[in-house]
Design an enzyme around this catalytic site. Sequence first.
Site, PDB file in Angstrom:
ATOM      1  N   ASP A 252      69.571  11.079  32.894  1.00 33.24           N
ATOM      2  CA  ASP A 252      68.736   9.877  32.880  1.00 33.24           C
ATOM      3  C   ASP A 252      68.873   9.201  34.245  1.00 33.24           C
ATOM      4  OD1 ASP A 252      67.629   7.341  32.556  1.00 33.24           O
ATOM      5  OD2 ASP A 252      68.222   7.209  30.450  1.00 33.24           O
ATOM      6  N   ARG A 255      69.295   5.335  34.415  1.00 33.72           N
ATOM      7  CA  ARG A 255      70.646   4.949  34.006  1.00 33.72           C
ATOM      8  C   ARG A 255      71.661   5.216  35.110  1.00 33.72           C
ATOM      9  NH1 ARG A 255      74.894   8.150  31.813  1.00 33.72           N
ATOM     10  NH2 ARG A 255      76.221   7.067  30.287  1.00 33.72           N
ATOM     11  N   GLY A 279      84.630   3.569  26.863  1.00 27.28           N
ATOM     12  CA  GLY A 279      83.717   4.617  26.416  1.00 27.28           C
ATOM     13  C   GLY A 279      83.306   5.482  27.585  1.00 27.28           C
ATOM     14  N   SER A 303      86.460   9.876  21.584  1.00 30.04           N
ATOM     15  CA  SER A 303      86.280  11.277  21.200  1.00 30.04           C
ATOM     16  C   SER A 303      87.393  12.115  21.838  1.00 30.04           C
ATOM     17  CB  SER A 303      84.914  11.786  21.665  1.00 30.04           C
ATOM     18  OG  SER A 303      84.851  13.199  21.603  1.00 30.04           O
ATOM     19  N   GLU A 330      90.219  -0.955  21.036  1.00 28.40           N
ATOM     20  CA  GLU A 330      90.943  -1.875  20.162  1.00 28.40           C
ATOM     21  C   GLU A 330      92.352  -1.380  19.848  1.00 28.40           C
ATOM     22  OE1 GLU A 330      86.537  -2.424  19.319  1.00 28.40           O
ATOM     23  OE2 GLU A 330      87.903  -0.750  19.705  1.00 28.40           O
ATOM     24  N   GLU A 349      78.975   1.602  29.723  1.00 30.55           N
ATOM     25  CA  GLU A 349      77.578   1.848  29.352  1.00 30.55           C
ATOM     26  C   GLU A 349      77.551   1.816  27.835  1.00 30.55           C
ATOM     27  OE1 GLU A 349      74.946   2.985  27.600  1.00 30.55           O
ATOM     28  OE2 GLU A 349      74.833   5.030  28.390  1.00 30.55           O
ATOM     29  N   GLU A 358      73.958   0.928  17.188  1.00 32.14           N
ATOM     30  CA  GLU A 358      75.070   1.829  17.492  1.00 32.14           C
ATOM     31  C   GLU A 358      75.712   1.510  18.839  1.00 32.14           C
ATOM     32  OE1 GLU A 358      74.185   5.974  17.160  1.00 32.14           O
ATOM     33  OE2 GLU A 358      74.665   5.996  15.031  1.00 32.14           O
ATOM     34  N   HIS A 508      66.294   7.618  28.403  1.00 34.86           N
ATOM     35  CA  HIS A 508      66.591   8.241  27.107  1.00 34.86           C
ATOM     36  C   HIS A 508      66.596   7.220  25.975  1.00 34.86           C
ATOM     37  CE1 HIS A 508      70.686   6.735  27.821  1.00 34.86           C
ATOM     38  NE2 HIS A 508      70.928   6.968  26.546  1.00 34.86           N
TER      39      HIS A 508
END
Length: 588
Positions: A252, A255, A279, A303, A330, A349, A358, A508
């Site tokens: 993207d 972005r 993230g 992840s 957290e 982001e 989300e 996107h």
Amino acid sequence: MAGEAIDPKITVDRESEGEEEEEEEEVEESWDDWRAGEGEDDEWAPVASVVCLFCTEQFDSSELLFDHCRLEHCFDFYGVVKNSGLDFYGSLKLVNYIRSQVSQNKCWSCDQAFKCDQDMLNHLHVTNTCFKKDTKFPWDNDFYLKPYLEDDPLLHSLSMDDEDDENGNGDVADVKLVDRKEFMNQVDVPNLEKLEDQFGKLMENGVSEEKCEETNLKVVRHGAAARERKEVDEDYFGSYSSFGIHREMLGDKVRMDAYRNALLNNRSLLNGAVVLDVGCGTGILSLFAAQAGASKVVSVEASKKMATVATQIAKDNGAEVITVVHSMVEDIEKKLQIEPKSFDILVSEWMGYCLLYESMLSSVLYARDHYLKPGGAILPDTATIFGAGFGKGGTSMPFWEDVYGFNMSSVGKELVQDAARIPIVDTIDPLDIITDSVVLHSFDLVTMQQDDMDFTSTIELHLKPSQMMDHLNWCHGLVLWFDTDFTARFCKENPTILSTSPFGPKTHWAQTILTLREPIAMCSENGRSVISTLSSKEIGTEKCPVATVRIRVSIARASHRSIVVSLEATGLGFDGKKKNWPVQIFNL
């Protein structure tokens, strides 16, 4: 067998006609279908149906009723109870207050009165009213302790299910009743001895076995809610372990250029800075920060797979200042020793479809409050949601009206009705936008709070000058998009904007399309003179188009990582007439 749910059984004695002997037989019944009666001749009686707070529908349980209220009437009973800190009596007052308001055709949250119950139901929306604890609620009056409906079964279900414990910690939103035997039958074998020991200690403290048998156990629902939240998080972060998603995001250009420009072209901000990347995914933003001169970068990724990938990528590129931590932000202190308020820059982001769907904004705000230095930079630091009205070309109708010369518009009409409930995430042609663009809502990430993610805004849509040449236009819905800004507050050398506007390059995120159940006819002041605007015609139609479409939009977090959008349209005519359309609810 341990771990297997067993329905409680009720032994009922029945006497056969003409026989002296009594015959016992076991009849399986659901505990939810029955409750003990007080009369000797009515030892077991079916539970009465509970009536909806807003309409005439009836349900077999309060749980089904409150689900219906949440989905159909934008009223989250458990959410209001929890956010307001209501005890049992407060919850009882709330129920009676709402029934009283509805009987007068008044909105329970804003007290607006209506001519009929249908107008009141059409008005109901996701409330942005914040009923905070320790404040005066409109239902906080002993008058509402008196049942509005005589023998209201809903109040009985509240008193049975949500009775406070002696410590005063009962919470109507957090308590669920479970029969002791049924609960014990569902417990895993390794935990049986531990739980029996806990029950034994209760016996020693003066709680009789008989009382435990007769009294339903209160099991706190926090555990179930936490498990549900964990499952959603696992699905969410698990989906980001797919390289295809990261390929799409890295590809993207809008972005990537925005973040690259903000990080590499503001070197005075980045030079020697300690950066927290929330993230991080592949770690691309962390790599930009390291390249710009950051002295240390902590990259947080929930992840496990992507945390491993980001670690390897940082190593392959010689970025020794980057430390990747597999954790949610957290929980990062469980994995890494971090001093509070120790980061100079927070970058993330976090944006989702329609900005908030989300999204990771709540995690970013948590990181800001716990780890960012006073006066530290947040990148990006503002976000704005925009909206505009679109025409028929923004729907699927044109395609289905001519499929190789055949009329398949019946399919298109069905799809449009589906789109009136479920938002469509897609790019829209700028030529299909018929009104001016307006700001729906803006966020300042430096000062906003978690509750600010729920909001209500009212906007007015007017035809664009380019559309005024036509005598008549049809507004088929509202399209939403967002911009995030790296403003001069922190990016003094090179402020940057990331825009998902339909008038710019595609991203996107695309746009979020909210379709009206029925289109609204619009025309400009210039076109009014050639259209017969007879007062007897219904406003918003071809014979009586509107000058302005006023839309009230509410966006609220429905559950973890999902949102509900409510849309209430009003047409304003040239002669002062107006028409309200029923509220529409969109679930993302």
